[in-house]
Design a protein around this motif. Structure first.
Motif, PDB file in Angstrom:
ATOM      1  N   LEU A 174       0.830  -1.204   0.000  1.00 41.56           N
ATOM      2  CA  LEU A 174       0.000   0.000   0.000  1.00 41.56           C
ATOM      3  C   LEU A 174       0.873   1.266   0.000  1.00 41.56           C
ATOM      4  O   LEU A 174       0.565   2.243  -0.674  1.00 41.56           O
ATOM      5  CB  LEU A 174      -0.940  -0.013   1.219  1.00 41.56           C
ATOM      6  N   ARG A 175       1.971   1.213   0.740  1.00 38.77           N
ATOM      7  CA  ARG A 175       2.886   2.359   0.816  1.00 38.77           C
ATOM      8  C   ARG A 175       3.309   2.802  -0.599  1.00 38.77           C
ATOM      9  O   ARG A 175       3.290   3.982  -0.932  1.00 38.77           O
ATOM     10  CB  ARG A 175       4.104   1.969   1.639  1.00 38.77           C
ATOM     11  N   GLU A 176       3.656   1.805  -1.422  1.00 42.95           N
ATOM     12  CA  GLU A 176       4.094   2.061  -2.800  1.00 42.95           C
ATOM     13  C   GLU A 176       2.927   2.570  -3.654  1.00 42.95           C
ATOM     14  O   GLU A 176       3.069   3.493  -4.452  1.00 42.95           O
ATOM     15  CB  GLU A 176       4.512   0.713  -3.401  1.00 42.95           C
ATOM     16  N   LEU A 177       1.789   1.941  -3.469  1.00 46.91           N
ATOM     17  CA  LEU A 177       0.592   2.278  -4.245  1.00 46.91           C
ATOM     18  C   LEU A 177       0.144   3.718  -3.995  1.00 46.91           C
ATOM     19  O   LEU A 177      -0.413   4.378  -4.874  1.00 46.91           O
ATOM     20  CB  LEU A 177      -0.521   1.294  -3.826  1.00 46.91           C
ATOM     21  N   LEU A 178       0.434   4.210  -2.786  1.00 50.06           N
ATOM     22  CA  LEU A 178      -0.019   5.563  -2.434  1.00 50.06           C
ATOM     23  C   LEU A 178       0.948   6.648  -2.915  1.00 50.06           C
ATOM     24  O   LEU A 178       0.739   7.832  -2.620  1.00 50.06           O
ATOM     25  CB  LEU A 178      -0.225   5.684  -0.918  1.00 50.06           C
ATOM     26  N   HIS A 179       1.966   6.249  -3.692  1.00 51.28           N
ATOM     27  CA  HIS A 179       2.951   7.218  -4.174  1.00 51.28           C
ATOM     28  C   HIS A 179       2.251   8.346  -4.952  1.00 51.28           C
ATOM     29  O   HIS A 179       1.511   8.093  -5.898  1.00 51.28           O
ATOM     30  CB  HIS A 179       3.984   6.524  -5.067  1.00 51.28           C
ATOM     31  N   ALA A 180       2.506   9.587  -4.552  1.00 52.47           N
ATOM     32  CA  ALA A 180       1.958  10.794  -5.193  1.00 52.47           C
ATOM     33  C   ALA A 180       0.432  10.909  -5.128  1.00 52.47           C
ATOM     34  O   ALA A 180      -0.174  11.651  -5.899  1.00 52.47           O
ATOM     35  CB  ALA A 180       2.436  10.896  -6.639  1.00 52.47           C
ATOM     36  N   ILE A 181      -0.197  10.174  -4.215  1.00 54.85           N
ATOM     37  CA  ILE A 181      -1.653  10.302  -4.053  1.00 54.85           C
ATOM     38  C   ILE A 181      -1.924  11.408  -3.020  1.00 54.85           C
ATOM     39  O   ILE A 181      -1.327  11.396  -1.933  1.00 54.85           O
ATOM     40  CB  ILE A 181      -2.272   8.962  -3.532  1.00 54.85           C
ATOM     41  N   PRO A 182      -2.789  12.367  -3.350  1.00 52.58           N
ATOM     42  CA  PRO A 182      -3.067  13.462  -2.400  1.00 52.58           C
ATOM     43  C   PRO A 182      -3.976  12.994  -1.244  1.00 52.58           C
ATOM     44  O   PRO A 182      -5.193  13.158  -1.297  1.00 52.58           O
ATOM     45  CB  PRO A 182      -3.763  14.516  -3.280  1.00 52.58           C
TER      46      PRO A 182
END
Ligand SMILES: CC(=O)N[C@H]1[C@@H](OP(=O)(O)OP(=O)(O)OC[C@H]2O[C@@H](n3ccc(=O)[nH]c3=O)[C@H](O)[C@@H]2O)O[C@H](CO)[C@@H](O)[C@@H]1O[C@H](C)C(=O)N[C@@H](C)C(=O)N[C@H](CCC(=O)O)C(=O)O
Ligand SMILES: Nc1ncnc2c1ncn2[C@@H]1O[C@H](COP(=O)(O)OP(=O)(O)OP(=O)(O)O)[C@@H](O)[C@H]1O
Ligand SMILES: N[C@H](CCC[C@H](N)C(=O)O)C(=O)O
Ligand SMILES: [Mg+2]
Length: 484
Positions: A3-11
């Protein structure tokens, strides 16, 4: 993926729970959630994904992306609060599939009419130039020669990124895709990187969804507003709203046109039933498509190919070879000399264009008999307009059904009939059963006459009450022609 990776650049506005967990899939439909899915709650036209959070957890979701946190939080679930879940869904889908749009050159085409035609022409052109190419269109999606059936003009962001990532894995250099106004508003293309955008035209359609023509224009324009400075934005200067599309874009602004000053110019030298001789940027080129509108499509395709740094002479040579999409001005002939044209015209402008083209090409004495209907659960305002245009430009018109969906076919027909003047009624017939309507048109026709069957083009179904039954305009024309 973590999830940490998936949330990259997500506001992210607020996070409740751990980001150190594995996500197996990204879903926006609780019914498709499985163990360890991330579920994005989207506010839709009919319902709200936030109503299905419990269902998603029950089906195995471990992460919920919402725009408002529920009162009760579940201990084993991570909640990600964002301002706009549809937008974030696009970004998450791109991240989940490894941002495939950045690994090939993606070109989007928007506008009321001509998207499928241009995307297909570009796909065929680049294939002809030797590239490995992908296509996302109303008719079909393609990865090289492999066909993947299309469900929408523009797929949802998960299907879209999944298809793009397959294209990347299979070595595609380019992908040409249609960008519908629904897709822009619903953020299906959020997070994609485009190498270029093309605008075809904007006329009456989808006012049921957008509410007003102004909102419809803004939806198309947003696609260009969001392009980056490395992309090109190619617009039709002859369209009243062509310049507006590029007003706020960061992309390189380029124009094409037949009438006004433009970066890419063309002229129609000759028109025939099987093709046209065009002059494109001073070069003569024979193309296999007919109609002034297809001169625009061809010119835009040429402009895009040049902006994608292809060699002029190679592009012009390939342009003579390529064909457009199925069901766009497909010409059939009966043994006794009746000409059938199957075309996907389903807007007043498209019906006008196709009929004007047929009128220009017909010989004296040839009658035009048009068969058309209008879709149910779609823009009602276009119904009388489509009928009026058909009546004005045809000798006889048969009004029929075209995907009534959940509506009563006769009510749709009545809406169409409202566009017919009393003085014209004697040339207008109503036959609700589409097969019978096509057969009647063929029986009314004399050798040499032209039967236009409009509205369904490539479609292989008639949708009635949510059920799709096999239906193919071309098949019925051929069957009837063979009996004549
Ligand atoms: C009007 C419209 O565009 N609808 C699209 C939209 O659905 P929607 O807004 O109605 O969704 P909804 O039913 O309200 O549900 C809201 C959310 O709750 C979720 N949900 C719902 C029920 C449930 O049990 N669990 C659950 O999680 C849904 O998955 C959704 O995320 O989002 C869906 C998922 O992306 C689309 O499949 C759906 O397309 C429908 C089928 C459709 O017919 N669309 C046409 C109009 C369309 O998009 N056409 C354009 C081309 C037009 C053109 O230029 O010719 C296209 O690009 O194809
Ligand atoms: N450049 C154009 N300008 C106006 N009309 C066109 C143009 N190109 C095609 N048409 C007409 O519009 C019909 C639909 O064309 P096409 O399928 O290429 O459009 P589209 O934008 O993909 O439509 P959709 O919104 O349904 O995906 C054609 O069958 C033809 O009648
Ligand atoms: N993509 C268009 C196509 C319409 C074609 C026509 N056959 C109809 O069903 O209205 C739409 O969904 O509005
Ligand atoms: Mg299309």
């Amino acid at each position: 993926m973590k999830l940490r990776e998936l949330l990259h650049a997500i506001p992210v506005q607020q996070l409740e729970g751990t980001v150190d967990l594995e996500v197996s899939s990204v879903c926006f439909d609780s019914r498709k959630v499985s163990a360890h899915s991330l579920f994005v709650a989207v506010r839709g036209v009919h319902t709200d994904g936030h109503l299905y959070l419990d269902k998603a957890i029950e089906n195995g979701a471990k992460v919920l992306v919402v725009d408002a946190l529920p009162d009760q939080l579940q201990a084993e679930v991570t909640y990600v609060m964002v301002a706009d879940t549809s937008y974030v869904l696009g970004l998450l889908a791109s991240n989940f599939y490894g941002n495939p749009s950045k690994a090939l050159k993606l070109v989007g085409i928007t506008g009321t009419n001509g998207k499928t035609t241009m995307a297909t022409l570009l796909f065929n052109l680049f294939k002809n130039l030797g590239y490995h190419v992908g296509l996302l269109s109303t008719v079909e999606n393609k990865i090289g020669d492999r066909v993947i059936p299309a469900t929408h003009t523009t797929p949802d962001s998960i299907a879209l990124n999944s298809l793009l990532s397959e294209m990347v894995n299979e070595g595609c250099d380019y992908c040409f895709m249609e960008v519908s106004s629904h897709a822009v508003v619903q953020q299906r293309i959020a997070g994609l990187r485009f190498a270029g955008g093309i605008f075809s035209n904007i006329t009456h359609d989808h006012l049921d969804f957008h509410g007003s023509f102004d909102h419809y224009i803004k939806a198309k324009k947003k696609f260009f507003d969001d392009l980056d400075r490395f992309a090109f934005a190619l617009t039709n200067v002859d369209d009243r709203n062509g310049a507006i599309m590029l007003q706020n874009t960061f992309a390189h602004k380029k124009t094409y046109g037949l009438k006004n000053m433009a970066d890419f110019k063309a002229k129609i030298i000759e028109s025939h039933m099987d093709g046209m001789l065009l002059q494109v940027d001073g070069h003569d080129v024979w193309v296999k498509l007919v109609g002034g509108f297809n001169a625009y499509n061809m010119l835009a395709v040429y402009g895009a190919a040049i902006l994608l740094e292809q060699e002029t002479m190679k592009v012009l040579t390939a342009m003579s070879d390529i064909i457009g999409a199925e069901g766009r001005f497909d010409v059939l002939r009966s043994t006794n000399g009746i000409v059938g044209v199957v075309d996907y015209a389903h807007t007043p402008d498209a019906v006008e264009n196709v009929l004007s083209t047929i009128r220009e090409l017909r010989q004296s004495g040839q009658q035009i008999i048009t068969v058309l209907g209008c879709g149910g659960d779609r823009d009602k305002a276009k119904r009388p307009e489509m009928a009026a245009v058909a009546v004005r430009l045809s000798d006889k018109v048969i009004i029929t059904s075209d995907n009534p969906r959940t509506e009563d076919p006769m009510m749709i027909i009545r809406d169409m009939e409202a566009g017919v003047d009393a003085k014209d009624r004697k040339h207008v017939f109503t036959i609700a059963e589409r097969k019978e309507a096509i057969r009647a048109a063929c029986h009314l026709a004399q050798p040499g006459d032209i039967v236009l069957v409009a509205g369904k083009g490539h479609e292989k179904y008639q949708e009635v009450n949510g059920m799709r039954q096999h239906f193919d305009d071309k098949e019925i024309l051929i069957e009837t022609f063979n009996e004549q």
